[in-house]
Write a protein that holds these residues in place. Structure first.
Motif, PDB file in Angstrom:
ATOM      1  N   ALA A  41      57.205 -21.532 -12.954  1.00 36.56           N
ATOM      2  CA  ALA A  41      57.916 -21.581 -11.673  1.00 36.56           C
ATOM      3  C   ALA A  41      59.325 -22.127 -11.862  1.00 36.56           C
ATOM      4  O   ALA A  41      60.292 -21.604 -11.291  1.00 36.56           O
ATOM      5  N   LYS A  45      60.539 -18.525 -12.374  1.00 40.93           N
ATOM      6  CA  LYS A  45      60.128 -18.207 -10.999  1.00 40.93           C
ATOM      7  C   LYS A  45      58.891 -17.310 -10.981  1.00 40.93           C
ATOM      8  O   LYS A  45      58.719 -16.442 -10.114  1.00 40.93           O
ATOM      9  N   ASP A 227      59.255 -21.140  -6.053  1.00 41.64           N
ATOM     10  CA  ASP A 227      59.057 -19.693  -6.138  1.00 41.64           C
ATOM     11  C   ASP A 227      58.167 -19.352  -7.330  1.00 41.64           C
ATOM     12  O   ASP A 227      58.338 -19.897  -8.431  1.00 41.64           O
ATOM     13  N   LYS A 232      55.706 -18.630  -2.552  1.00 41.95           N
ATOM     14  CA  LYS A 232      56.076 -20.042  -2.662  1.00 41.95           C
ATOM     15  C   LYS A 232      54.802 -20.874  -2.661  1.00 41.95           C
ATOM     16  O   LYS A 232      53.954 -20.715  -1.783  1.00 41.95           O
TER      17      LYS A 232
END
Length: 278
Positions: A41, A45, A227, A232
């Motif tokens: 993340a 992401k 993200d 999310k």
């Protein structure tokens, strides 16, 4: 059975995470991205490009509540949660949320430890305020976690006679040990300090270096959203400190020859193979 390829495996796991996230929101359960998934993340992401598993963690009270709840109300019809506590083939002191439509095998484990496509759910435990107590328990935790690896290791022949003898000894000697008793002792040690009464928390059930996983509970009490593959998900506010303590410079990808690949093969169970796109 049809083999599940790398990108397909990641899609199944992402779908599992989305369903788990919805379940946790519905039941007001706390959880956070962890380990390699948290690195993914922060750095990509999404998944680490060469990684194929998902790691999350839950404060011990939420972890226990989730495990009890999902027996009667599963996350989804095809998803089920297991630990060593009630499944003989599970050798982990943490939850595996698995997809019943799949079968799998970790190639560094003996054949009897069958599994499926999963996401790992680690308990986040309180850390004793008494520093000597932590110093006393950490070596035992490290020993026990290493024992799990030794007790589940398959026998792999080799032409080197010295290595052959060593591998056979490990297979015969450690293979007789009761993995579930080892897991039970790990959990007993890990649960000594109540989570919500502890200022510091960490991953006590599955780390060979527990002190590196310890951080202020405040970071988890005030999560942020990060993200991940277009979604999310919650993460500890102090994720940079946590990842730096565990991995060092986690934002710089390791050289290609140092990139660890999970030794895992997976298949669709008969009758569950997705239809080919035309």
């Amino acid at each position: 059975m049809k083999k599940i390829e790398f990108d397909e495996l990641k899609k199944i796991e992402l779908d599992m995470l989305v369903l788990f996230d919805e379940y946790c929101k519905k039941h007001n359960l706390r959880y956070y991205l962890a380990y390699g998934t948290l690195i993914g993340a922060a750095r990509h992401k999404g998944f680490i490009p060469w990684d194929d598993d998902i790691d999350i963690c839950m404060p011990r009270p939420d972890y226990e509540r989730f495990y009890a709840m999902c027996k009667d109300e599963p996350v989804a019809e095809h998803l089920y949660a297991i630990t060593y506590r009630d499944v003989k083939s599970c050798i982990c002191p943490f939850i595996k949320l698995q997809d019943a439509r799949t079968a799998g095998h970790e190639t560094d484990k003996r054949d009897e430890f069958e599994t499926a496509v999963w996401i790992d759910i680690f308990p986040l435990d309180g850390v004793p305020a008494d520093e000597p107590m932590l110093e006393k328990s950490n070596p035992r935790l490290k020993e026990l976690i290493k024992l799990i690896s030794l007790t589940t290791r398959p026998f792999v022949p080799t032409a080197d006679p010295l290595r052959l003898v060593k591998r056979y000894f490990i297979y015969k000697h450690y293979g007789k040990m009761d993995t579930h008793k080892i897991c039970a002792e790990i959990e007993e040690i890990a649960m000594r300090a109540p989570y919500d009464e502890s200022e510091r928390v960490g991953f006590l059930t599955f780390s060979v270096n527990v002190p590196k996983t310890i951080s202020a509970r405040e970071g988890y009490d005030n999560p942020i959203l990060m993200d991940f593959e277009g979604y999310k998900f919650p993460a500890p506010a102090n994720y940079d400190e946590i990842l730096t303590n565990i991995y060092g410079d986690y934002m710089t990808p390791p050289p290609e020859d140092k990139r660890e690949v999970h030794p895992f093969d997976a298949w669709w169970r008969d009758g569950f193979e997705p239809e080919e796109e035309k």
